[in-house]
Design a protein around this motif. Sequence first.
Motif, PDB file in Angstrom:
ATOM      1  N   MET A   1     -21.691 -11.090  11.747  1.00 33.85           N
ATOM      2  CA  MET A   1     -20.427 -10.520  12.209  1.00 33.85           C
ATOM      3  C   MET A   1     -19.289 -11.488  11.883  1.00 33.85           C
ATOM      4  SD  MET A   1     -22.987  -9.030  13.765  1.00 33.85           S
ATOM      5  CE  MET A   1     -23.566 -10.187  15.001  1.00 33.85           C
ATOM      6  N   LYS A   2     -18.145 -10.909  11.540  1.00 37.91           N
ATOM      7  CA  LYS A   2     -17.027 -11.761  11.139  1.00 37.91           C
ATOM      8  C   LYS A   2     -15.853 -11.617  12.101  1.00 37.91           C
ATOM      9  CE  LYS A   2     -17.851 -11.649   6.188  1.00 37.91           C
ATOM     10  NZ  LYS A   2     -17.507 -10.894   4.989  1.00 37.91           N
ATOM     11  N   THR A   3     -14.973 -12.605  12.071  1.00 39.74           N
ATOM     12  CA  THR A   3     -13.706 -12.551  12.810  1.00 39.74           C
ATOM     13  C   THR A   3     -13.002 -11.227  12.537  1.00 39.74           C
ATOM     14  OG1 THR A   3     -13.471 -14.933  12.627  1.00 39.74           O
ATOM     15  CG2 THR A   3     -11.490 -13.685  13.131  1.00 39.74           C
ATOM     16  N   GLY A   4     -12.576 -10.545  13.596  1.00 34.91           N
ATOM     17  CA  GLY A   4     -11.839  -9.298  13.455  1.00 34.91           C
ATOM     18  C   GLY A   4     -12.712  -8.066  13.595  1.00 34.91           C
ATOM     19  N   GLN A   5     -13.999  -8.219  13.420  1.00 38.22           N
ATOM     20  CA  GLN A   5     -14.888  -7.073  13.580  1.00 38.22           C
ATOM     21  C   GLN A   5     -15.125  -6.784  15.052  1.00 38.22           C
ATOM     22  OE1 GLN A   5     -18.363  -8.139  11.170  1.00 38.22           O
ATOM     23  NE2 GLN A   5     -17.723  -6.584   9.700  1.00 38.22           N
ATOM     24  N   ASP A   6     -15.511  -5.541  15.325  1.00 42.64           N
ATOM     25  CA  ASP A   6     -15.778  -5.162  16.710  1.00 42.64           C
ATOM     26  C   ASP A   6     -17.143  -5.667  17.150  1.00 42.64           C
ATOM     27  OD1 ASP A   6     -13.391  -3.841  16.863  1.00 42.64           O
ATOM     28  OD2 ASP A   6     -14.243  -1.908  16.267  1.00 42.64           O
ATOM     29  N   VAL A   7     -17.204  -6.074  18.405  1.00 44.89           N
ATOM     30  CA  VAL A   7     -18.468  -6.536  18.971  1.00 44.89           C
ATOM     31  C   VAL A   7     -19.307  -5.332  19.350  1.00 44.89           C
ATOM     32  CG1 VAL A   7     -19.511  -7.900  20.808  1.00 44.89           C
ATOM     33  CG2 VAL A   7     -17.333  -8.611  19.818  1.00 44.89           C
ATOM     34  N   LEU A  19     -20.720 -24.083  14.821  1.00 42.69           N
ATOM     35  CA  LEU A  19     -21.744 -23.788  15.830  1.00 42.69           C
ATOM     36  C   LEU A  19     -21.155 -23.799  17.231  1.00 42.69           C
ATOM     37  CD1 LEU A  19     -24.790 -25.772  14.406  1.00 42.69           C
ATOM     38  CD2 LEU A  19     -24.224 -23.361  14.110  1.00 42.69           C
ATOM     39  N   GLU A  20     -19.898 -23.390  17.321  1.00 50.62           N
ATOM     40  CA  GLU A  20     -19.233 -23.251  18.613  1.00 50.62           C
ATOM     41  C   GLU A  20     -19.742 -21.971  19.264  1.00 50.62           C
ATOM     42  OE1 GLU A  20     -16.585 -25.245  21.142  1.00 50.62           O
ATOM     43  OE2 GLU A  20     -17.127 -25.788  19.095  1.00 50.62           O
ATOM     44  N   GLU A  21     -20.180 -22.052  20.514  1.00 49.59           N
ATOM     45  CA  GLU A  21     -20.746 -20.877  21.159  1.00 49.59           C
ATOM     46  C   GLU A  21     -19.707 -20.184  22.029  1.00 49.59           C
ATOM     47  OE1 GLU A  21     -24.305 -22.063  23.176  1.00 49.59           O
ATOM     48  OE2 GLU A  21     -25.433 -22.120  21.307  1.00 49.59           O
ATOM     49  N   MET A  22     -19.674 -18.857  21.900  1.00 49.83           N
ATOM     50  CA  MET A  22     -18.761 -18.056  22.707  1.00 49.83           C
ATOM     51  C   MET A  22     -19.425 -16.767  23.120  1.00 49.83           C
ATOM     52  SD  MET A  22     -14.867 -18.101  21.384  1.00 49.83           S
ATOM     53  CE  MET A  22     -14.309 -16.978  22.650  1.00 49.83           C
ATOM     54  N   SER A  31     -13.285 -13.275  17.600  1.00 49.65           N
ATOM     55  CA  SER A  31     -12.102 -14.111  17.414  1.00 49.65           C
ATOM     56  C   SER A  31     -12.351 -15.127  16.302  1.00 49.65           C
ATOM     57  CB  SER A  31     -11.777 -14.842  18.717  1.00 49.65           C
ATOM     58  OG  SER A  31     -12.799 -15.763  19.010  1.00 49.65           O
ATOM     59  N   ARG A  32     -11.313 -15.908  16.029  1.00 48.90           N
ATOM     60  CA  ARG A  32     -11.500 -17.026  15.122  1.00 48.90           C
ATOM     61  C   ARG A  32     -12.342 -18.085  15.817  1.00 48.90           C
ATOM     62  NH1 ARG A  32      -6.857 -18.111  11.337  1.00 48.90           N
ATOM     63  NH2 ARG A  32      -6.063 -16.054  10.839  1.00 48.90           N
ATOM     64  N   CYS A  33     -12.841 -19.000  15.044  1.00 43.49           N
ATOM     65  CA  CYS A  33     -13.605 -20.102  15.619  1.00 43.49           C
ATOM     66  C   CYS A  33     -12.711 -20.899  16.553  1.00 43.49           C
ATOM     67  CB  CYS A  33     -14.133 -20.996  14.501  1.00 43.49           C
ATOM     68  SG  CYS A  33     -14.893 -22.495  15.133  1.00 43.49           S
ATOM     69  N   PRO A  34     -13.126 -21.080  17.814  1.00 47.47           N
ATOM     70  CA  PRO A  34     -12.296 -21.802  18.792  1.00 47.47           C
ATOM     71  C   PRO A  34     -12.168 -23.288  18.458  1.00 47.47           C
ATOM     72  CG  PRO A  34     -14.438 -21.269  19.736  1.00 47.47           C
ATOM     73  CD  PRO A  34     -14.389 -20.605  18.389  1.00 47.47           C
ATOM     74  N   HIS A  35     -13.039 -23.767  17.610  1.00 48.97           N
ATOM     75  CA  HIS A  35     -13.024 -25.201  17.292  1.00 48.97           C
ATOM     76  C   HIS A  35     -12.082 -25.519  16.138  1.00 48.97           C
ATOM     77  CE1 HIS A  35     -14.740 -29.199  17.615  1.00 48.97           C
ATOM     78  NE2 HIS A  35     -14.762 -29.252  16.292  1.00 48.97           N
ATOM     79  N   CYS A  36     -12.215 -24.780  15.025  1.00 44.29           N
ATOM     80  CA  CYS A  36     -11.395 -25.093  13.845  1.00 44.29           C
ATOM     81  C   CYS A  36     -10.335 -24.028  13.572  1.00 44.29           C
ATOM     82  CB  CYS A  36     -12.286 -25.284  12.623  1.00 44.29           C
ATOM     83  SG  CYS A  36     -13.161 -23.788  12.126  1.00 44.29           S
ATOM     84  N   SER A  37     -10.316 -22.947  14.378  1.00 47.76           N
ATOM     85  CA  SER A  37      -9.304 -21.881  14.264  1.00 47.76           C
ATOM     86  C   SER A  37      -9.328 -21.144  12.937  1.00 47.76           C
ATOM     87  CB  SER A  37      -7.891 -22.437  14.495  1.00 47.76           C
ATOM     88  OG  SER A  37      -7.820 -23.013  15.758  1.00 47.76           O
ATOM     89  N   ARG A  38     -10.421 -21.200  12.223  1.00 44.34           N
ATOM     90  CA  ARG A  38     -10.524 -20.460  10.970  1.00 44.34           C
ATOM     91  C   ARG A  38     -11.280 -19.162  11.184  1.00 44.34           C
ATOM     92  NH1 ARG A  38     -13.018 -24.903   7.251  1.00 44.34           N
ATOM     93  NH2 ARG A  38     -11.723 -26.636   7.885  1.00 44.34           N
ATOM     94  N   LEU A  39     -11.110 -18.256  10.202  1.00 44.18           N
ATOM     95  CA  LEU A  39     -11.957 -17.074  10.182  1.00 44.18           C
ATOM     96  C   LEU A  39     -13.391 -17.554   9.985  1.00 44.18           C
ATOM     97  CD1 LEU A  39      -9.887 -14.848   7.734  1.00 44.18           C
ATOM     98  CD2 LEU A  39      -9.757 -14.903  10.207  1.00 44.18           C
TER      99      LEU A  39
END
Length: 65
Positions: A1-7, A19-22, A31-39
């Motif tokens: 699954m990618k940033t912007g897709q529906d869960v 490997l940031e867990e959310m 969402s974007r990665c909470p650690h590096c803010s990238r897609l």
Amino acid sequence: MKTGQDVRELGLYASDCCLEEMLFDVNDSFSRCPHCSRLCEWELVDAVVPWQDMAKLNDGGYEAA
Ligand SMILES: [Zn+2]
């Protein structure tokens, strides 16, 4: 699954890059990665049982650790 897709499934997801867990719920979008803010890509780590189902399990004598 990618940033912007529906869960599609409530669960704990880890970003591919850091490997940031959310925790994402259905009706959220990734969402974007909470650690590096990238897609990023999200991988399901653990599916989470909704509270309603958990209650049913408890009624059946199931004991959570
Ligand atoms: Zn990242």
